[in-house]
Design a protein around this motif. Sequence first.
Motif, short mmCIF file in Angstrom:
data_model
loop_
_atom_site.label_atom_id
_atom_site.label_comp_id
_atom_site.label_asym_id
_atom_site.label_seq_id
_atom_site.Cartn_x
_atom_site.Cartn_y
_atom_site.Cartn_z
N VAL A 62 -11.25 -1.46 29.73
CA VAL A 62 -11.42 -1.07 28.32
C VAL A 62 -11.13 -2.29 27.46
CG1 VAL A 62 -10.27 0.75 26.52
CG2 VAL A 62 -10.43 1.22 28.88
N ILE A 63 -11.86 -2.33 26.45
CA ILE A 63 -11.73 -3.39 25.27
C ILE A 63 -11.38 -2.32 23.88
CG2 ILE A 63 -12.88 -4.96 23.68
CD1 ILE A 63 -14.72 -5.82 25.96
N THR A 64 -10.24 -2.63 23.25
CA THR A 64 -9.69 -1.77 22.45
C THR A 64 -9.89 -2.57 20.97
OG1 THR A 64 -8.28 -0.47 23.74
CG2 THR A 64 -7.98 -0.34 21.30
N VAL A 65 -10.67 -1.90 20.09
CA VAL A 65 -10.75 -2.64 18.72
C VAL A 65 -9.92 -1.78 17.72
CG1 VAL A 65 -12.25 -3.02 16.94
CG2 VAL A 65 -13.03 -3.12 19.39
N THR A 66 -8.94 -2.52 17.14
CA THR A 66 -7.79 -1.81 16.33
C THR A 66 -7.86 -2.20 14.96
OG1 THR A 66 -6.31 -1.94 18.13
CG2 THR A 66 -5.33 -1.62 16.12
N ASP A 67 -7.72 -1.09 14.17
CA ASP A 67 -7.83 -1.56 12.58
C ASP A 67 -6.38 -1.98 12.24
OD1 ASP A 67 -7.55 -1.33 9.73
OD2 ASP A 67 -8.10 0.54 9.77
N THR A 68 -6.28 -3.11 11.88
CA THR A 68 -4.85 -3.74 11.20
C THR A 68 -5.02 -4.17 9.88
OG1 THR A 68 -5.55 -6.08 12.18
CG2 THR A 68 -4.39 -4.72 13.82
N THR A 69 -5.99 -3.82 9.18
CA THR A 69 -6.18 -3.88 7.91
C THR A 69 -5.45 -2.86 6.86
OG1 THR A 69 -8.18 -5.22 8.33
CG2 THR A 69 -7.70 -4.63 5.83
N PRO A 70 -4.60 -3.18 6.12
CA PRO A 70 -3.84 -2.25 5.17
C PRO A 70 -4.68 -1.60 4.26
CG PRO A 70 -2.98 -4.49 4.91
CD PRO A 70 -3.73 -4.37 5.86
N PRO A 71 -4.49 -0.56 3.51
CA PRO A 71 -5.21 -0.19 2.35
C PRO A 71 -5.13 -0.97 1.28
CG PRO A 71 -3.48 1.42 2.91
CD PRO A 71 -3.56 0.55 4.06
N VAL A 72 -6.08 -0.95 0.39
CA VAL A 72 -5.70 -1.59 -1.04
C VAL A 72 -5.58 -0.68 -1.90
CG1 VAL A 72 -6.70 -3.21 -2.94
CG2 VAL A 72 -7.27 -3.52 -0.36
N VAL A 73 -4.17 -1.02 -2.66
CA VAL A 73 -3.91 0.21 -3.69
C VAL A 73 -3.76 -0.47 -5.28
CG1 VAL A 73 -1.97 1.69 -4.39
CG2 VAL A 73 -2.51 1.31 -2.07
N THR A 74 -4.68 0.01 -5.94
CA THR A 74 -4.80 -0.21 -7.37
C THR A 74 -4.05 0.98 -8.44
OG1 THR A 74 -6.83 -1.31 -7.01
CG2 THR A 74 -6.31 -1.09 -9.38
N ILE A 75 -3.13 0.35 -9.14
CA ILE A 75 -2.43 1.24 -10.13
C ILE A 75 -3.37 1.06 -11.04
CG2 ILE A 75 -0.42 1.43 -11.37
CD1 ILE A 75 1.21 -0.07 -9.34
N ILE A 76 -3.45 2.38 -11.59
CA ILE A 76 -4.50 2.51 -13.08
C ILE A 76 -3.72 2.93 -14.23
CG2 ILE A 76 -6.27 4.00 -13.86
CD1 ILE A 76 -7.12 4.51 -10.82
N ASN A 77 -3.81 1.90 -15.21
CA ASN A 77 -3.20 2.16 -16.35
C ASN A 77 -1.49 2.51 -16.53
OD1 ASN A 77 -5.77 1.67 -17.75
ND2 ASN A 77 -6.31 3.69 -17.59
N PRO A 78 -0.85 1.86 -15.93
CA PRO A 78 0.47 2.46 -15.89
C PRO A 78 1.12 2.31 -17.33
CG PRO A 78 0.44 0.03 -15.28
CD PRO A 78 -0.90 0.48 -15.35
N GLN A 79 1.99 3.41 -17.60
CA GLN A 79 2.56 3.16 -18.68
C GLN A 79 4.01 2.34 -18.37
OE1 GLN A 79 4.02 7.26 -20.01
NE2 GLN A 79 5.55 6.35 -21.31
N THR A 80 4.51 1.32 -19.30
CA THR A 80 5.53 0.44 -19.10
C THR A 80 6.64 0.73 -19.91
OG1 THR A 80 4.42 -1.23 -20.14
CG2 THR A 80 3.80 -1.20 -18.12
N GLU A 81 6.70 1.41 -20.97
CA GLU A 81 7.68 1.68 -21.97
C GLU A 81 7.96 3.17 -22.04
OE1 GLU A 81 9.39 -0.81 -23.73
OE2 GLU A 81 8.33 -2.34 -22.74
N GLY A 82 9.14 3.63 -22.18
CA GLY A 82 9.49 4.82 -22.35
C GLY A 82 10.88 5.08 -23.16
#
Length: 163
Positions: A62-82
Amino acid sequence: MKSYMKVTDPDKEVVRSVDGILLDETASYERDYQIKLDKYGDYLIYYYAVDSNENEAVYSYVITVTDTTPPVVTIINPQTEGSVNKEINIASIRISDNSSKTFTIYVCVKVPNGKIYSLVDVNETMVVSKSFTPQTIGKYTIYYYVEDESGNTSCVSYEINVR
């Protein structure tokens, strides 16, 4: 004596070599083949030998091909003051990945005293905006922890200054 080889991909389909030869019962075991490993999972390689009495011997690996790439996460319009005692909406995220379609997502807030609280625990491709109400002045950090179907993880964060 009849001898041959066979190669199947992770979907159990017979594979073609890069030069177009179908690696099924007609493929010669006496030459080398090059294949493209373009799917994640197990590729099964079988070598068969059948004698004149129809006795069969099989060697496989058997030859096993494994996914080792992490997902890419993008934060959309964060509120930085409160402000204290005023609701703050946490930002939505966009997730892209090389193979996964579903993700496990955890969202937490670290409050000024260092404690961490869970805000959202969902299994979606995008977190629907949620909110929290800060009780004290200080720096709040929002963390998004995302895991793909192969167990690869990403963590992104942003800070909110509360006055």
